[in-house]
Design an enzyme around this catalytic site. Structure first.
Site, PDB file in Angstrom:
ATOM      1  N   CYS A 127      16.797  96.821  37.045  1.00  0.00           N
ATOM      2  CA  CYS A 127      15.471  97.358  37.342  1.00  0.00           C
ATOM      3  C   CYS A 127      14.392  96.524  36.647  1.00  0.00           C
ATOM      4  O   CYS A 127      14.159  95.381  37.028  1.00  0.00           O
ATOM      5  CB  CYS A 127      15.406  98.835  36.966  1.00  0.00           C
ATOM      6  SG  CYS A 127      14.016  99.718  37.725  1.00  0.00           S
TER       7      CYS A 127
ATOM      8  N   HIS B  74      20.127 101.343  39.435  1.00  0.00           N
ATOM      9  CA  HIS B  74      20.712 101.613  38.117  1.00  0.00           C
ATOM     10  C   HIS B  74      22.220 101.836  38.240  1.00  0.00           C
ATOM     11  O   HIS B  74      22.667 102.963  38.484  1.00  0.00           O
ATOM     12  CB  HIS B  74      20.046 102.834  37.483  1.00  0.00           C
ATOM     13  CG  HIS B  74      18.662 102.571  37.000  1.00  0.00           C
ATOM     14  ND1 HIS B  74      18.391 102.114  35.728  1.00  0.00           N
ATOM     15  CD2 HIS B  74      17.464 102.666  37.631  1.00  0.00           C
ATOM     16  CE1 HIS B  74      17.084 101.956  35.589  1.00  0.00           C
ATOM     17  NE2 HIS B  74      16.500 102.276  36.733  1.00  0.00           N
TER      18      HIS B  74
ATOM     19  N   GLU C 240      24.308 101.976  35.900  1.00  0.00           N
ATOM     20  CA  GLU C 240      24.795 102.750  34.760  1.00  0.00           C
ATOM     21  C   GLU C 240      24.754 104.251  35.013  1.00  0.00           C
ATOM     22  O   GLU C 240      25.395 105.034  34.295  1.00  0.00           O
ATOM     23  CB  GLU C 240      23.984 102.411  33.495  1.00  0.00           C
ATOM     24  CG  GLU C 240      22.561 102.930  33.454  1.00  0.00           C
ATOM     25  CD  GLU C 240      21.542 102.035  34.134  1.00  0.00           C
ATOM     26  OE1 GLU C 240      20.355 102.110  33.764  1.00  0.00           O
ATOM     27  OE2 GLU C 240      21.921 101.258  35.038  1.00  0.00           O
TER      28      GLU C 240
END
Length: 522
Positions: A82, A178, A180
Site C-alpha cells: 500500500c 494488504h 497481511e
C-alpha cells in the site's frame, strides 16, 4: 551471521504488527524498525528481505516518510505494501496521485500473464493454490499512475491499474492491497512466497505461545507485591486474571465495577462465571451514579472514552490504597494499542480511537501497569485461554468495550438511554443464541442512534428512537466482515425490539466492513 531476518519498515500503519504476525506464522525472524533507520545500523544483521508497511500518511504530503537510499540499495528483495508501494514507486521515479475512486474493503484482482514469483500460477494439479483472480483487501485513496523504469504490472483491479508490480532485476515488488490481512484470501501465500522463494529465507523456526514464560515473567516483575485487576467479564480480563493468579496467588485482587454502562444482568453473569474458574479474590463495587454524573452533557466520543478511563483509574487507585497494592493489571491486547497509538511521525488526528486501558495515566495515579497480553492478538488469547482451562462461554463470549454502552449510545449518555439499549441488546443476543448463531459470530451488539423516526402504533403517530444492529465475523479484529444473518432472524429481532422496548420505532442493520468502518460505532 547465521541468523536470517526480514526487516519490516514501519510507516505508522495499524497493520504493521499484523505483518509481523504473518512472519511468525511463516516462521521467519523479523525486525520492526522506524523508516528512519540507516543501513549502518543493520550491518551486523543478515537481512534477507525488506517489507515496507502501509501508513495513514500520503506520499503526496510534504512531510511524508520515506526510507533512505542506502536501504533501497541493500541488494535484497523489497515488498512495498500500500503506502510502502507508493513510496517505493515515488522514490524510484514513478508517479502517485489521489484518484476520485477509492477502494476500501474487498476487491478482485486479475493476475496478468507476465506474472512474477510473487503470484505463482502454475495450474498443474499439485499447484492450484492460485487462480487468475483473487479476492484481496484494499484500503487506499492514492494510486500509482506511472511505474518506474524497469517495472512491470503483475495484477490489476477494475479501478486500480497497478494493483501489483515488480522489477525482476532488482527483485522489487509492490502491492496496493494488504496481504497481511486475513481477508486477502491468498495473502499468507503471497507473503510466504516472498519470504521463502524470493528472499531465499531458509532459517525457518517455530514460534510458540509459552504460558510458562508468561507466568514466570509476571512473577519476576511483580515479586511479592499486590496486584489489582479490572475484571470486565470478557476473555481478555479473565485470561489475564488466571495467568496472574497462577503467578502470584492471593496477591491478586480483581475489581469488578458496576458503572451503569454494562449489559443486562452483567454483574450476576460475571459472578456465575467466576465460580467456574476457581477461587480468585473479587471485589464488587457499585459506582453507577458516579459514572453517569461524570458523563453528563458529554457527546464527543473521545471525551466520553477519556472521562470513563480516567474515572476507572481513580477508582482503581482508591482500591489500591485500601489494599496496599502497587500494580494495576489490565487485559490490554495488541489491537487496543494499535487503535490508540499515535506514531510520532503522524498528525494527531491519525489515531483511530482511544481505549480506556491504553490512555496515559491521569495525574495522581501511582500504580505500575501490568499487561501480560499486550503483544497478543485475540485469536492468540483464545488459544491461551483454552489451554489454561477457561470455560467455552468465556472464551467465545462476545467482546464488550471498556466504556460499555457509552460508546454504543451516540451522543449524550442518560440512564434512560442505557435502559433502552440494554433491553434491545439483550433481545438481539438472546435471538442469536436461540438460533445457534451466537458462537458463529465474532461480535454482535446494538447501537442507539441519536435520531428519531416516525412510526404508526395502534393507529397513533409515534416519533421515537432508532436501533442499529451490528454483527461481524473476524479472526483477529484487525479487519472484519459484516455477518450475513438470515432475514428471518433479523425480522424476529426487529419485531421483538419494536414491540418489547418502549421508545424504539425502527431497527436497521449495519452492513459495513472493517476497514473502513471500525467495529464499534464510537
Amino acid at each position: 551471521m547465521n541468523n536470517q531476518y526480514i526487516l519490516i519498515i514501519d510507516f505508522g500503519s495499524q497493520y504493521t504488527k499484523l505483518v509481523a504476525r504473518r512472519m511468525k506464522d511463516i516462521g521467519a525472524k523479523f525486525i520492526i524498525s522506524s523508516w528512519e533507520i540507516k543501513k549502518k545500523e543493520l550491518l551486523k544483521k543478515n537481512i534477507k528481505g525488506i517489507l515496507l508497511s502501509g501508513s495513514p500518511m500520503s506520499v503526496l504530503d510534504d512531510k511524508s516518510p520515506y526510507v533512505s537510499k542506502d536501504i533501497l540499495n541493500m541488494k535484497v528483495p523489497i515488498l512495498g505494501i500500500c503506502y510502502g508501494m507508493h513510496t517505493l514507486v515515488k522514490q524510484l521515479g514513478g508517479k502517485v496521485e489521489r484518484k476520485s475512486v477509492r477502494e476500501f474493503g474487498y476487491a478482485s484482482i486479475k493476475i496478468l500473464k507476465n506474472h512474477s514469483n510473487l503470484f505463482y500460477d502454475n495450474f498443474e494439479v499439485s499447484e492450484k493454490n492460485y487462480t487468475k483472480r483473487q479476492k484481496v483487501w484494499m484500503s487506499h485513496e492514492d494510486s500509482v499512475i506511472n511505474i518506474p523504469k524497469g517495472f512491470s504490472i503483475i495484477a490489476s483491479t477494475k479501478n486500480c491499474k497497478y494493483a501489483a508490480i515488480f522489477n525482476k532485476k532488482n527483485k522489487f515488488y509492490g502491492v496496493q492491497f494488504h496481504p497481511e490481512v486475513t481477508h486477502s484470501e491468498k495473502g499468507y501465500l503471497i507473503l510466504n512466497r516472498f519470504v521463502k522463494n524470493i528472499c531465499n529465507y531458509t532459517n525457518v523456526i517455530k514460534y510458540s505461545l509459552s504460558i510458562r514464560k508468561i507466568i514466570l515473567k509476571i512473577k519476576n516483575k511483580v515479586n511479592d507485591e499486590k496486584v489489582i485487576l479490572g475484571l470486565s467479564g470478557g476473555i481478555d480480563s479473565f485470561t489475564s486474571a488466571i495467568l496472574i493468579h497462577k503467578a502470584i496467588g492471593n496477591n491478586l485482587f480483581c475489581i469488578c465495577i458496576d458503572n451503569g454502562l454494562l449489559r443486562n444482568d452483567e454483574i450476576l453473569k460475571i459472578k456465575n462465571l467466576i465460580k467456574k474458574v476457581g477461587k480468585i479474590n473479587v471485589i464488587y463495587i457499585n459506582h453507577k451514579k458516579r459514572f453517569l454524573k461524570s458523563l453528563n452533557g458529554i457527546t464527543d466520543p473521545e471525551k466520553k472514552r477519556k472521562t470513563i478511563g480516567n474515572l476507572f483509574f481513580k477508582i482503581f487507585q482508591e482500591q489500591a490504597d485500601i489494599l496496599k497494592a502497587k500494580w494495576l493489571a489490565q487485559g490490554t491486547i495488541y489491537p487496543d494499542i494499535i487503535e490508540s497509538s499515535q506514531n510520532n511521525l503522524l498528525k494527531k488526528d491519525n489515531f483511530i480511537k482511544s481505549h480506556h486501558n491504553v490512555c496515559p495515566l491521569p495525574k495522581g495515579i501511582k500504580l505500575k501497569i501490568l499487561e501480560p497480553l499486550k503483544h497478543l492478538f485475540k485469536d492468540e488469547v483464545k488459544k491461551i485461554a483454552k489451554k489454561i482451562g477457561i470455560p467455552k462461554e468465556i472464551i467465545f463470549r462476545h467482546p464488550f468495550p471498556g466504556p460499555g454502552l457509552a460508546v454504543r449510545i451516540i451522543g449524550e449518555i442518560k440512564e434512560e438511554y442505557c435502559n433502552i439499549l440494554r433491553m434491545a441488546d439483550e433481545i438481539f443476543i438472546s435471538e442469536l443464541k436461540s438460533e445457534n448463531l451466537y458462537f458463529n459470530i465474532s461480535q454482535a451488539f446494538s447501537v442507539l442512534l441519536p435520531i428519531k423516526s416516525v412510526a404508526v402504533m395502534g393507529d397513533m403517530r409515534k416519533y421515537e428512537w432508532v436501533i442499529s444492529l451490528r454483527a461481524i465475523e473476524t479472526l483477529d479484529f484487525m479487519s472484519a466482515n459484516w455477518a450475513n444473518i438470515p432475514y428471518k432472524i433479523l425480522n424476529n429481532v426487529s419485531n421483538r425490539i419494536i414491540n418489547e422496548v418502549r421508545g424504539i420505532s425502527r431497527v436497521v442493520y449495519d452492513i459495513s466492513n472493517k476497514p473502513p468502518s471500525t467495529i464499534e460505532w464510537e
